[in-house]
Design a protein around this motif. Structure first.
Motif, mmCIF file in Angstrom:
data_model
loop_
_atom_site.group_PDB
_atom_site.id
_atom_site.type_symbol
_atom_site.label_atom_id
_atom_site.label_comp_id
_atom_site.label_asym_id
_atom_site.label_seq_id
_atom_site.Cartn_x
_atom_site.Cartn_y
_atom_site.Cartn_z
ATOM 1 N N PRO A 1 0.830 -1.218 0.000
ATOM 2 C CA PRO A 1 0.000 0.000 0.000
ATOM 3 C C PRO A 1 0.863 1.266 0.000
ATOM 4 C CG PRO A 1 -0.880 -1.595 1.549
ATOM 5 C CD PRO A 1 0.432 -2.151 1.073
ATOM 6 N N THR A 2 0.535 2.188 -0.887
ATOM 7 C CA THR A 2 1.332 3.398 -1.052
ATOM 8 C C THR A 2 0.447 4.589 -1.379
ATOM 9 O OG1 THR A 2 3.007 4.466 -2.452
ATOM 10 C CG2 THR A 2 1.754 2.686 -3.447
ATOM 11 N N ARG A 3 0.879 5.764 -0.971
ATOM 12 C CA ARG A 3 0.146 6.983 -1.315
ATOM 13 C C ARG A 3 0.370 7.387 -2.774
ATOM 14 N NH1 ARG A 3 -2.052 9.705 3.193
ATOM 15 N NH2 ARG A 3 -1.444 8.698 5.164
ATOM 16 N N LEU A 4 1.223 6.669 -3.488
ATOM 17 C CA LEU A 4 1.309 6.874 -4.932
ATOM 18 C C LEU A 4 0.008 6.454 -5.599
ATOM 19 C CD1 LEU A 4 4.912 5.513 -5.676
ATOM 20 C CD2 LEU A 4 4.184 7.905 -5.669
ATOM 21 N N ALA A 5 -0.722 5.538 -4.951
ATOM 22 C CA ALA A 5 -2.011 5.086 -5.486
ATOM 23 C C ALA A 5 -3.144 6.018 -5.070
ATOM 24 C CB ALA A 5 -2.306 3.670 -5.017
ATOM 25 N N SER A 6 -3.040 6.568 -3.869
ATOM 26 C CA SER A 6 -4.075 7.472 -3.356
ATOM 27 C C SER A 6 -3.435 8.403 -2.335
ATOM 28 C CB SER A 6 -5.205 6.667 -2.703
ATOM 29 O OG SER A 6 -6.154 7.527 -2.104
ATOM 30 N N ALA A 7 -3.385 9.696 -2.643
ATOM 31 C CA ALA A 7 -2.656 10.640 -1.802
ATOM 32 C C ALA A 7 -3.203 10.711 -0.384
ATOM 33 C CB ALA A 7 -2.681 12.034 -2.436
ATOM 34 N N TRP A 8 -4.522 10.476 -0.209
ATOM 35 C CA TRP A 8 -5.139 10.633 1.102
ATOM 36 C C TRP A 8 -5.023 9.379 1.956
ATOM 37 C CZ3 TRP A 8 -5.661 15.425 2.157
ATOM 38 C CH2 TRP A 8 -5.963 16.338 1.133
ATOM 39 N N LYS A 9 -4.866 8.231 1.307
ATOM 40 C CA LYS A 9 -4.801 6.982 2.067
ATOM 41 C C LYS A 9 -4.008 5.951 1.264
ATOM 42 C CE LYS A 9 -7.696 3.322 4.028
ATOM 43 N NZ LYS A 9 -9.071 2.785 4.146
ATOM 44 N N PRO A 10 -2.985 5.329 1.862
ATOM 45 C CA PRO A 10 -2.192 4.331 1.123
ATOM 46 C C PRO A 10 -3.084 3.213 0.595
ATOM 47 C CG PRO A 10 -1.145 4.865 3.210
ATOM 48 C CD PRO A 10 -2.497 5.497 3.248
ATOM 49 N N ASP A 11 -2.818 2.794 -0.628
ATOM 50 C CA ASP A 11 -3.610 1.721 -1.229
ATOM 51 C C ASP A 11 -2.702 0.841 -2.086
ATOM 52 O OD1 ASP A 11 -5.791 0.183 -1.794
ATOM 53 O OD2 ASP A 11 -6.872 1.711 -2.943
ATOM 54 N N ILE A 12 -3.156 -0.392 -2.316
ATOM 55 C CA ILE A 12 -2.422 -1.333 -3.163
ATOM 56 C C ILE A 12 -2.612 -0.947 -4.622
ATOM 57 C CG2 ILE A 12 -2.318 -3.743 -3.930
ATOM 58 C CD1 ILE A 12 -3.362 -4.492 -1.088
#
Length: 333
Positions: free
Chosen positions: A27-38
């Motif tokens: 999970p990373t904030r590169l996927a979603s700035a507000w919440k880390p996601d896979i």
């Protein structure tokens, strides 16, 4: 002066289709700035092109073989020392490949030896350097091949191949290894295996990964702790493998069950060599990458240090791993 070839065989070139697949990230904030996601990354398929390999036998001297070992003292020694004459056996000189890395051995030297055996039979002597690793010696002993440990040049009937790089034989693993027999073969190893690592490139949260894989029926192995005959048996019999990227995966050239491979990577060192091997033996592959650390992008993309993280431990997200298991249709026991 080298003679004309006495015998030869040609392993035809191949185009191996490598299927489209997926990679699942930590999970990373590169996927979603507000919440880390896979991130579920789609990887396109491609054709793996391998040229034909011609294997020939001819009378000659190993002095005719280009020495790329990089060992200047060995080169000087061979230049100043009279060659050794070997009669009554075919000579395969394996001193030009790294015998301390089992991936080099399994994807380059072993297939060449097996192809040579199909051409001339078992009367082959493999030449290794005088201080060859015990691992290399064990491999050749398992294959029932005579060994000659020397740094001298050899005069005799040489076995030569037109291609000598790793993975030259990708299109021929199944054919060459289909009837491979070796001392210590164990026919009763698990169908689901987890290949982990100690030290370099280990998993920071290995116990967590092992615990979830146990619910799916996986058995863990450290290949560095078991004999090569057992490594070969485990890789040959496995139907599903979850493994940390490393040389142990090269044993899958022996696989007989169209293996499903989930490869675990540090996010700064993702490579396709075992995706290719899985495809070459008729299997399937996907990847799971570990947690991105703050230095990955700087070192990998901006400084272009491709191997900076080749030996670095990483942390694998369990949900990412379960997504990979689901993607390859692997169910809990």
């Amino acid at each position: 002066m080298n003679s004309e070839p006495e015998k030869n065989t040609v392993l035809s070139g191949s185009s191996i289709p490598i299927a489209a697949s997926k990679m699942f990230t930590y999970p990373t904030r590169l996927a979603s700035a507000w919440k880390p996601d896979i991130m579920e990354i789609n990887l396109p398929g491609y054709l793996l092109e391998r040229p034909e390999v011609e294997i020939i036998v001819r009378q000659g001297s190993t002095r005719s073989i280009e020495n790329n070992s990089g060992n200047i003292y060995q080169k000087i020694y061979r230049k100043l020392t009279a060659p050794m004459q070997v009669d009554g056996s075919y000579i395969l000189d394996s001193r030009y490949e790294t015998d301390g890395n089992i991936a080099h051995m399994m994807t380059g030297v072993v297939p060449q030896l097996l192809a040579a055996k199909k051409l001339v039979g078992d009367k082959i002597t493999v030449v290794v350097r005088s201080n060859a690793t015990s691992m290399a010696k064990n491999i050749y002993n398992l294959l029932g091949t005579s060994l000659l440990c020397t740094d001298k040049d050899i005069d005799g009937k040489l076995i030569l191949a037109s291609q000598n790089f790793m993975y030259s034989y990708d299109g021929w693993y199944t054919t060459l290894c289909a009837d491979l027999d070796f001392e210590g073969l164990n026919q009763h190893t698990p169908e689901k295996i987890f290949i982990s690592r100690k030290g370099a490139r280990s998993l920071i949260n290995e116990s967590e990964v092992e615990q979830i894989l146990q619910t799916y029926g996986f058995k863990k192995y450290y290949f560095e702790d078991i004999p090569i005959s057992e490594q070969w048996s485990v890789a040959r019999n496995a139907k599903i493998v979850v493994g940390v990227h490393g040389a142990a995966m090269a044993h899958l050239i022996l696989n007989r069950h169209k293996v499903k491979l989930i490869e675990l990577f540090h996010p700064g060192y993702v490579v396709d060599m075992y995706r290719n091997i899985a495809g070459a033996v008729g299997g399937s592959w996907c990847a799971v990458t570990g947690q991105i650390t703050q230095d990955v992008i700087a070192e990998l993309d901006f400084k272009e240090q491709a191997r900076k993280f080749a030996a670095t431990p990483t942390r694998i997200d369990i949900n990412s791993l379960q997504m990979a298991l689901e993607y390859l249709e692997i169910s809990a026991k």
